[in-house]
Design a protein around this motif. Structure first.
Motif, PDB file in Angstrom:
ATOM      1  N   LEU A   1      -3.936  -6.496  -9.165  1.00 48.78           N
ATOM      2  CA  LEU A   1      -4.163  -5.418  -7.996  1.00 48.78           C
ATOM      3  C   LEU A   1      -4.640  -5.796  -7.192  1.00 48.78           C
ATOM      4  CD1 LEU A   1      -3.005  -2.593  -5.906  1.00 48.78           C
ATOM      5  CD2 LEU A   1      -4.753  -1.640  -7.486  1.00 48.78           C
TER       6      LEU A   1
ATOM      7  N   THR B   1       1.171  -1.219  -0.268  1.00 49.66           N
ATOM      8  CA  THR B   1      -0.020  -0.366  -0.215  1.00 49.66           C
ATOM      9  C   THR B   1       1.130   1.243  -0.151  1.00 49.66           C
ATOM     10  OG1 THR B   1      -1.757  -1.138   1.110  1.00 49.66           O
ATOM     11  CG2 THR B   1      -1.446   1.378   1.152  1.00 49.66           C
TER      12      THR B   1
ATOM     13  N   SER C   1      -2.660  -5.117  -1.380  1.00 49.25           N
ATOM     14  CA  SER C   1      -2.823  -2.951  -1.148  1.00 49.25           C
ATOM     15  C   SER C   1      -4.565  -2.710  -0.491  1.00 49.25           C
ATOM     16  CB  SER C   1      -2.722  -2.453  -2.376  1.00 49.25           C
ATOM     17  OG  SER C   1      -3.159  -1.371  -2.547  1.00 49.25           O
TER      18      SER C   1
ATOM     19  N   LEU D   1       2.223  -0.203 -13.520  1.00 49.42           N
ATOM     20  CA  LEU D   1       2.507  -1.948 -12.439  1.00 49.42           C
ATOM     21  C   LEU D   1       2.659  -2.994 -13.564  1.00 49.42           C
ATOM     22  CD1 LEU D   1      -0.175  -2.367 -10.554  1.00 49.42           C
ATOM     23  CD2 LEU D   1       1.987  -1.399  -9.555  1.00 49.42           C
TER      24      LEU D   1
ATOM     25  N   ILE E   1      -2.327  -0.615 -15.661  1.00 55.43           N
ATOM     26  CA  ILE E   1      -1.912  -1.746 -14.940  1.00 55.43           C
ATOM     27  C   ILE E   1      -1.501  -2.429 -15.919  1.00 55.43           C
ATOM     28  CG2 ILE E   1      -3.109  -3.925 -13.035  1.00 55.43           C
ATOM     29  CD1 ILE E   1      -4.095  -1.422 -12.102  1.00 55.43           C
TER      30      ILE E   1
ATOM     31  N   LEU F   1       3.323   1.833  -3.503  1.00 59.61           N
ATOM     32  CA  LEU F   1       2.330   2.175  -4.016  1.00 59.61           C
ATOM     33  C   LEU F   1       1.637   3.398  -4.323  1.00 59.61           C
ATOM     34  CD1 LEU F   1      -0.170  -0.816  -4.777  1.00 59.61           C
ATOM     35  CD2 LEU F   1       1.894   0.078  -6.440  1.00 59.61           C
TER      36      LEU F   1
ATOM     37  N   ILE G   1      -7.574  -5.857 -10.699  1.00 55.44           N
ATOM     38  CA  ILE G   1      -7.992  -5.064 -10.083  1.00 55.44           C
ATOM     39  C   ILE G   1      -8.989  -6.260  -9.532  1.00 55.44           C
ATOM     40  CG2 ILE G   1      -9.079  -3.624  -8.978  1.00 55.44           C
ATOM     41  CD1 ILE G   1      -7.851  -1.200 -10.630  1.00 55.44           C
TER      42      ILE G   1
ATOM     43  N   TYR H   1       0.366  -7.368  -6.529  1.00 52.46           N
ATOM     44  CA  TYR H   1       0.406  -6.072  -5.245  1.00 52.46           C
ATOM     45  C   TYR H   1      -0.752  -6.554  -4.381  1.00 52.46           C
ATOM     46  CZ  TYR H   1       3.936  -5.238  -8.901  1.00 52.46           C
ATOM     47  OH  TYR H   1       4.737  -4.637 -10.343  1.00 52.46           O
TER      48      TYR H   1
END
Length: 518
Positions: free
Chosen positions: A142, A98, A123, A116, A136, A101, A200, A121
């Motif tokens: 994410l 977090t 977060s 990215l 991304i 980023l 995401i 990742y």
């Protein structure tokens, strides 16, 4: 009929990608693949009506060719590229990235890009500022932090120094209420692009956010409703392109009080039993373009809203000028929904060239007494829609039984009530070229208020065939609506109704049933 000549339109220009939409009369995709050339070389073969050309250079002019049609387009400028790994991000699927980023996002200069690269990742909530792109890339994921007790809370209402209410941050089902921050938050920002070929994933589940559907998380002053996956508040010129969005804690993408929004070439998905995981819900927004999105979610795919009456009395912010095209709603409660929280009104909506498969309802407008005199749905156009295995193709329900008082006599009584400042209205609804196969419950179930009939329903070229094995089901949610199977057109409490070129096959009972229609 021969297909129309392809018309190629640029709908999103990004630093390293360009997205186009083809308008040739086909629905979501063409019967055969098309070849797309960039600067004279074959770059892509696709049957999709919305597609993206990626891997381009910033601030560069490209010639795009499709058949005999050419478009010249320039990618956007990118002054700098920031890699969150340089700020300490691990991308290993275990470490909490977090802070790294957020540091990369905060450090990004105007017209810069945070990128990215491939990796996982993890977060918590991130806050995006103006004038940047967040890419991304393919292979990058994410991932939302699964713990629910350390997500920040956005207060429902913000006040000035004198205690006057100025704006809203948290919003839950049309009310200004405290909510946990989204995984991605765009607040009071402009010129933001979030794009790429990555994913995401909110990683919500029944052991976390989906466990409490009707109560906030936390206690006392620290209680707040479930977060969104993407929250856009008081912002303008926002583009979301190319990405996959999955497993949101509640509504997946929620723009509120924003304008000039583009959502294109996305995948939005959640399990069919996941609660309130609507796909995309613009609320009190204007000038919204939605194209080329594939939905498979646990609630409505697209729901256009404008708050409940308490918010409308404070500031009238309708939803206006929404264009929806070339989308595929594969599963969900409703494919295209207006309401029920629309106390500020929803105007000027055009839906075309979309495919609905397996949704409970196709085109759905829902409201109820108590939404208010400004809860107007008007100038709504649906054209060239294909449906397969949909419960009910077209629904208008003015007795929707939502909210704690939804099953009271005031909401559900079929007798006329006095028209007052709580009475909503619906009118000027047009459907053309709507073709539905294997419909289960009803072709259309349109139910206006007796004191405020639906004013203006125009249906032309509406073809419905029913599934011979359909079981009875509810066309919509109201105490007075019975379960039906293979019902034709039912219209109650309406005026100025025009029905042309109807073709219904396999229905039971009457083809058209009219009740209090003038």
């Amino acid at each position: 009929m021969e297909p129309d000549t392809p018309r190629l339109n640029l709908i999103a220009d990004l630093p390293t990608a360009l997205t186009f939409e083809i308008s040739d009369g086909s629905v979501y995709r063409a019967d055969t693949a098309r070849e797309v050339y960039v600067n004279g070389e074959l770059a892509l073969t696709t049957d999709l009506n919305v597609f993206t050309l990626g891997g381009l250079k910033p601030d560069t002019l490209y010639k795009i060719s499709l058949g005999h049609e050419d478009i010249v387009a320039r990618t956007l400028t990118c002054k700098a590229v920031l890699d969150p790994r340089a700020f300490g991000a691990k991308g290993d699927g275990v470490s909490d990235d977090t802070h790294a980023l957020q540091a990369a996002i905060s450090a990004c200069p105007c017209d810069g890009r945070v990128r990215l690269s491939a990796g996982d990742y993890v977060s918590g909530p991130l806050f995006i500022k103006s004038d940047i792109a967040f890419e991304i890339a393919k292979g990058a994921h994410l991932l939302g932090r699964r713990e629910t007790d350390n997500w920040p809370i956005l207060p429902g209402t913000l006040y000035d120094d004198d205690g006057h209410e100025k704006t809203w941050l948290g919003s839950w089902e049309g009310e200004a209420l405290a909510c946990h921050a989204a995984l991605i938050n765009i607040i009071a920002a402009r010129n933001v692009m979030i794009y790429g070929e990555g994913e995401i994933d909110g990683r919500a589940g029944f052991d976390t956010w989906w466990s409490r559907t009707k109560t906030p998380f936390g206690e006392g002053d620290h209680a707040a409703w479930r977060p969104r996956l993407i929250s856009i508040i008081d912002s303008e010129k926002i583009t979301l392109e190319g990405l996959t969005f999955a497993n949101s804690p509640s509504w997946t993408i929620h723009p509120l009080n924003s304008r000039w929004l583009t959502f294109t070439n996305l995948q939005i998905k959640a399990p069919s039993d996941s609660p309130n995981t609507d796909g995309l819900n613009p609320e009190s927004c204007t000038d919204v373009k939605i194209s080329g999105i594939h939905f498979t979610v646990g609630d409505d795919c697209i729901a256009l809203k404008s708050g409940k009456i308490s918010m409308a009395r404070k500031a009238l912010r309708p939803t206006r000028r929404v264009s929806i095209s070339n989308c595929w709603m594969q599963n969900g409660h409703g494919a295209i929904v207006i309401g029920s929280e629309m106390a500020c009104g929803v105007y000027d909506v055009k839906v075309q060239n979309c495919l609905f498969t397996g949704t409970d309802r196709g085109l759905r407008i829902k409201t109820r007494r108590g939404r208010g005199k400004d809860a107007v749905a008007s100038n709504i156009r649906f054209d060239n829609i294909r449906m397969k295995n949909v419960g009910t193709a077209f629904v208008i329900n003015s007795f929707y039984w939502c909210d704690p008082d939804g099953k009271t006599d005031y909401v559900g009584n079929r007798n006329p009530f006095p028209i007052d400042d709580r009475t909503p209205s619906i009118g000027d609804i047009t459907l053309t070229r709507i073709y539905c196969d294997q419909t289960r419950h009803a072709a259309a179930y349109l139910l206006g208020l007796p004191e405020q009939p639906i004013d203006g329903i125009h249906i032309d070229d509406f073809r419905v065939s029913f599934s011979e094995t359909a079981d009875a089901g509810f066309p919509d949610m109201a105490a007075s609506i019975p379960a039906v199977a293979r019902k034709g057109l039912y219209i109650c409490n309406a005026r100025n109704v025009s029905l042309n070129n109807l073709s219904l096959k396999g229905y039971l009972g009457q083809e058209i049933e009219l009740e209090n229609v003038l």
